[in-house]
Design an enzyme around this catalytic site. Structure first.
Site, PDB file in Angstrom:
ATOM      1  CB  SER A 151      21.885 -17.029 -45.436  1.00 38.35           C
ATOM      2  OG  SER A 151      21.698 -15.635 -45.440  1.00 38.35           O
ATOM      3  CE1 TYR A 164      26.993 -16.150 -43.384  1.00 35.93           C
ATOM      4  CE2 TYR A 164      25.454 -14.922 -44.748  1.00 35.93           C
ATOM      5  CZ  TYR A 164      25.697 -15.772 -43.685  1.00 35.93           C
ATOM      6  OH  TYR A 164      24.648 -16.255 -42.929  1.00 35.93           O
TER       7      TYR A 164
HETATM    8  P1  NAD Z   1      26.276 -18.294 -34.178  1.00 37.91           P
HETATM    9  O1  NAD Z   1      27.545 -17.556 -34.363  1.00 37.91           O
HETATM   10  O2  NAD Z   1      25.621 -18.277 -32.854  1.00 37.91           O
HETATM   11  O3  NAD Z   1      26.428 -19.816 -34.615  1.00 37.91           O
HETATM   12  C1  NAD Z   1      27.415 -20.308 -35.463  1.00 37.91           C
HETATM   13  C2  NAD Z   1      27.995 -21.542 -34.804  1.00 37.91           C
HETATM   14  O4  NAD Z   1      28.922 -22.177 -35.707  1.00 37.91           O
HETATM   15  C3  NAD Z   1      28.790 -21.186 -33.528  1.00 37.91           C
HETATM   16  O5  NAD Z   1      28.384 -22.046 -32.485  1.00 37.91           O
HETATM   17  C4  NAD Z   1      30.238 -21.457 -33.918  1.00 37.91           C
HETATM   18  O6  NAD Z   1      31.050 -21.865 -32.827  1.00 37.91           O
HETATM   19  C5  NAD Z   1      30.060 -22.583 -34.938  1.00 37.91           C
HETATM   20  N1  NAD Z   1      31.219 -22.733 -35.798  1.00 37.91           N
HETATM   21  C6  NAD Z   1      31.896 -21.767 -36.465  1.00 37.91           C
HETATM   22  N2  NAD Z   1      32.920 -22.308 -37.146  1.00 37.91           N
HETATM   23  C7  NAD Z   1      32.873 -23.641 -36.915  1.00 37.91           C
HETATM   24  C8  NAD Z   1      33.663 -24.733 -37.347  1.00 37.91           C
HETATM   25  N3  NAD Z   1      34.713 -24.555 -38.156  1.00 37.91           N
HETATM   26  N4  NAD Z   1      33.332 -25.988 -36.919  1.00 37.91           N
HETATM   27  C9  NAD Z   1      32.276 -26.188 -36.101  1.00 37.91           C
HETATM   28  N5  NAD Z   1      31.492 -25.183 -35.647  1.00 37.91           N
HETATM   29  C10 NAD Z   1      31.802 -23.922 -36.062  1.00 37.91           C
HETATM   30  O7  NAD Z   1      25.287 -17.701 -35.282  1.00 37.91           O
HETATM   31  P2  NAD Z   1      23.910 -18.252 -35.851  1.00 37.91           P
HETATM   32  O8  NAD Z   1      23.175 -17.084 -36.330  1.00 37.91           O
HETATM   33  O9  NAD Z   1      23.260 -19.187 -34.902  1.00 37.91           O
HETATM   34  O10 NAD Z   1      24.413 -19.045 -37.142  1.00 37.91           O
HETATM   35  C11 NAD Z   1      24.014 -20.377 -37.454  1.00 37.91           C
HETATM   36  C12 NAD Z   1      23.850 -20.514 -38.950  1.00 37.91           C
HETATM   37  O11 NAD Z   1      22.756 -19.710 -39.371  1.00 37.91           O
HETATM   38  C13 NAD Z   1      25.063 -20.054 -39.756  1.00 37.91           C
HETATM   39  O12 NAD Z   1      25.318 -20.957 -40.805  1.00 37.91           O
HETATM   40  C14 NAD Z   1      24.609 -18.715 -40.301  1.00 37.91           C
HETATM   41  O13 NAD Z   1      25.249 -18.384 -41.506  1.00 37.91           O
HETATM   42  C15 NAD Z   1      23.140 -18.965 -40.493  1.00 37.91           C
HETATM   43  N6  NAD Z   1      22.335 -17.755 -40.587  1.00 37.91           N
HETATM   44  C16 NAD Z   1      22.197 -16.912 -39.536  1.00 37.91           C
HETATM   45  C17 NAD Z   1      21.439 -15.761 -39.688  1.00 37.91           C
HETATM   46  C18 NAD Z   1      21.244 -14.781 -38.565  1.00 37.91           C
HETATM   47  O14 NAD Z   1      20.728 -13.682 -38.824  1.00 37.91           O
HETATM   48  N7  NAD Z   1      21.589 -15.103 -37.337  1.00 37.91           N
HETATM   49  C19 NAD Z   1      20.829 -15.468 -40.904  1.00 37.91           C
HETATM   50  C20 NAD Z   1      21.002 -16.345 -41.963  1.00 37.91           C
HETATM   51  C21 NAD Z   1      21.749 -17.481 -41.790  1.00 37.91           C
END
Ligand code: NAD
Length: 268
Positions: A151, A164
């Site tokens: 991130s 986080y």
């Molecule tokens: P999202 O909530 O759609 O995806 C997260 C996924 O992780 C979900 O499918 C959830 O079911 C899964 N998950 C959670 N706990 C879990 C576990 N214990 N075991 C297996 N799976 C698990 O959100 P996203 O934005 O697609 O997030 C994906 C990654 O991107 C994350 O690591 C998040 O921190 C990172 N990220 C997202 C953003 C953003 O703005 N969306 C920004 C920076 C980083």
């Protein structure tokens, strides 16, 4: 992209958001993808269906998909996920540590259970998956790739989200440490650092025009990113086009890490 066709990948948390987009993009590149999910087989099946649709548009794509349930924060679950992937796909070449969660609370009011929960999924889970993947790469004497979905908060502090912020800061060091430790074995470890991206984790603002405009006002390029933009960078880093890149986090953030407030001089 060069060197991806016929490879096997595991994408954790691939039933939504960025993980789903990565699964789809890798499939379009001819990669067989294991879709890890924690709780919703329906959503994981939806990812597989979208992978097949996207793949169908590409001649000779013909990739396999595999749904694998498991909680990445649990060591036993990760062993089981890895065994299933290796048995069903015949091996693993690419691990995408994408699963992640966030919890909001002032640092002084954060319960230790919630702090531990976030660290255990985002950081400990990524480490356990990486450890098991590396064992497999070393056993097979093969070049493996690990990509950590970090991130912008790997480097930008995030008040009210201390767990986080710490988890993603730690992930940056996980990327660098593993990259250095296994560079001589041909194992590359990199990360991407998404900025604000339109996915379910941001449901608090993506469907609220006022909140969305507020978020986007802090982004130099004036808009949030898409999961597909994150997935494109992941495909590049996983491919042989990036064969000489290791230990790096590529920030994909519309300029967020350039600090928007500094876009005009405010000191002499
Ligand atoms: P999202 O909530 O759609 O995806 C997260 C996924 O992780 C979900 O499918 C959830 O079911 C899964 N998950 C959670 N706990 C879990 C576990 N214990 N075991 C297996 N799976 C698990 O959100 P996203 O934005 O697609 O997030 C994906 C990654 O991107 C994350 O690591 C998040 O921190 C990172 N990220 C997202 C953003 C953003 O703005 N969306 C920004 C920076 C980083």
């Amino acid at each position: 992209m060069k060197g991806l066709k016929g490879k096997n990948a595991l994408v954790t948390g691939a039933s939504s958001g960025i993980g789903r987009a990565i699964a789809i993009r890798l499939a379009q590149e001819g990669v067989n993808v294991a879709i890890n999910y924690r709780s919703s087989p329906e959503d994981a099946a939806d990812t597989a269906e979208k992978m097949e649709q996207a793949c169908g548009e590409i001649k000779g794509c013909g990739v396999k998909d595999l749904l694998v349930q498991g909680d990445v924060s649990k060591e036993d679950d990760v062993s089981q996920i890895m065994d299933t992937v290796i048995n069903e796909l015949g091996g693993l070449d690419i691990l995408i540590n994408n699963a992640g969660i966030q919890m909001e609370s002032a640092a002084h009011e954060t319960k230790i259970e919630s702090f531990d929960k976030v660290i255990s999924v985002n950081l400990r889970g990524a480490y356990i998956c990486a450890r098991e993947a590396i064992k497999h790469f070393l056993d097979g004497n093969k070049k493996g790739v690990i990509i950590n979905i970090s991130s912008v908060h790997e480097i930008i502090p995030r008040p009210c989200y201390v767990s986080y912020s710490v988890s993603k800061g730690g992930m940056g060091n996980l990327t660098k440490t593993l990259a250095l430790e296994y560079a001589s074995k041909g194992i590359r470890v990199n990360g991407i650092g998404p900025g604000a991206t339109i996915t379910p984790i941001n449901e608090a603002w993506i469907n609220d025009p006022e909140e969305k405009a507020n978020v986007e006002s802090h982004i130099p390029m004036g808009r949030a990113g898409t999961s597909e933009e994150m997935a494109a960078a992941v495909a590049f880093l996983a491919s042989e086009e990036a064969d000489y890149i290791t230990g790096q986090t590529l920030f994909i953030d519309g300029g967020l890490t350039l600090y928007h407030d500094f876009s005009k001089p405010w000191s002499a």
